[in-house]
Design an enzyme around this catalytic site. Sequence first.
Site, PDB file in Angstrom:
ATOM      1  CE1 TYR A 231      53.215 -22.837  11.917  1.00 30.66           C
ATOM      2  CE2 TYR A 231      50.825 -23.145  12.185  1.00 30.66           C
ATOM      3  CZ  TYR A 231      52.089 -23.705  11.705  1.00 30.66           C
ATOM      4  OH  TYR A 231      52.193 -24.861  11.207  1.00 30.66           O
ATOM      5  CG  PHE A 242      60.960 -23.551  10.784  1.00 22.62           C
ATOM      6  CD1 PHE A 242      59.809 -24.067  11.313  1.00 22.62           C
ATOM      7  CD2 PHE A 242      61.720 -22.724  11.558  1.00 22.62           C
ATOM      8  CE1 PHE A 242      59.566 -23.698  12.672  1.00 22.62           C
ATOM      9  CE2 PHE A 242      61.490 -22.352  12.892  1.00 22.62           C
ATOM     10  CZ  PHE A 242      60.237 -22.794  13.385  1.00 22.62           C
ATOM     11  CG  ASP A 243      55.163 -24.857   9.551  1.00 24.90           C
ATOM     12  OD1 ASP A 243      54.653 -24.620   8.625  1.00 24.90           O
ATOM     13  OD2 ASP A 243      54.664 -25.432  10.686  1.00 24.90           O
ATOM     14  CB  ILE A 260      57.059 -27.634  20.674  1.00 24.01           C
ATOM     15  CG1 ILE A 260      56.743 -26.215  20.390  1.00 24.01           C
ATOM     16  CG2 ILE A 260      57.738 -28.537  19.484  1.00 24.01           C
ATOM     17  CD1 ILE A 260      57.684 -25.609  19.637  1.00 24.01           C
ATOM     18  CE1 TYR A 286      59.020 -29.966  16.799  1.00 18.63           C
ATOM     19  CE2 TYR A 286      59.942 -27.771  15.975  1.00 18.63           C
ATOM     20  CZ  TYR A 286      59.140 -28.598  16.122  1.00 18.63           C
ATOM     21  OH  TYR A 286      57.697 -28.369  15.894  1.00 18.63           O
ATOM     22  CG  PHE A 300      56.939 -20.225  16.460  1.00 19.51           C
ATOM     23  CD1 PHE A 300      56.141 -20.824  15.142  1.00 19.51           C
ATOM     24  CD2 PHE A 300      57.618 -20.764  17.286  1.00 19.51           C
ATOM     25  CE1 PHE A 300      56.534 -22.020  15.089  1.00 19.51           C
ATOM     26  CE2 PHE A 300      58.134 -22.278  16.939  1.00 19.51           C
ATOM     27  CZ  PHE A 300      57.628 -22.808  15.866  1.00 19.51           C
TER      28      PHE A 300
END
Length: 308
Positions: A231, A242-243, A260, A286, A300
């Site tokens: 992902y 961010f990831d 989440i 979040y 995502f």
Amino acid sequence: MRRLLAILLPGLLLLTACGGPAAEPEPTSQSAGETAKFDSLKLTDNGDKKAPGVEFTKPLEVAEPTVKVITEGTGERVKANQIANISVLALNGTDGSTLEDTFPNEPEPLELNEELKTGSEVIYNAFVGAKVGSSLALAVPGQAAAAGAEAQPTQLLVIKVLSATDVTQPLEKPEGETVTPPAGLPTVTEKDGKPEINVEGVAAPTALVSQDLIKGNGAVVKETDTLTVNYVGVTLVGGTKFDSSFDRGEPASFPLTGVIKGWTQGLAGKTVGSRVLLVIPKDLAYGDAGQGEAKGDLVFVVDILGAK
């Protein structure tokens, strides 16, 4: 496996300590421990969805983990590296009261892999070679009272092997039919095998968006599954990455119930092999506070490589 681990008090560390060095299992289930303590144990089968009747001389006390097939099934023998689908009845060895009963629920998967073999050879060797339909008894030693903790009696677990399935290895990349998404969503391109997300001009979502980019041909994902995925995630405002498991060079695995809400809701019902675009409102991510750089509405791309 999670349910079984929760039942086994004080856990597999006790079983590991008594398991001895690793050894290749015999083709039939191996008993271990003080199996004579099971001589009085009698089971009355009540089908796959109802716990068996259990009779045994009380109190039952063992000093080491003890396991034995009590009634043998008529199915195929369970093999190493398969998943044994089981139901568990856990009883207090002192008075026979029920501590846990999973028979009315969906079977619990117990993967008979090297990790289990290393961590608990006693359990591994008992299941590998057992026939489907068999009922095993596992007695876990009690614990003396310690500072801040009450004494725990020996626990008796009656475990029925309902079926055994082969483990499907995760895919290396998405496999399926390419889907053209509707206009107005973030655009996804691929560079050096990694998806890149462009959020320019995309409006804030009013609801969760879960859009297939590749429709996989594999099993349907259940909310209770543990997924293996690749992902990448970016913020909807500004497109800050961010990831990314792609950047780390290896897929991630996690229970879908432990992420989440936007992931849980957006990936349940999808199929293995899919590439999914998720546009997640902040209240399903979040929240207002965010987490690190993951603030506000998030986007995502998730490749679903495996589910179990």
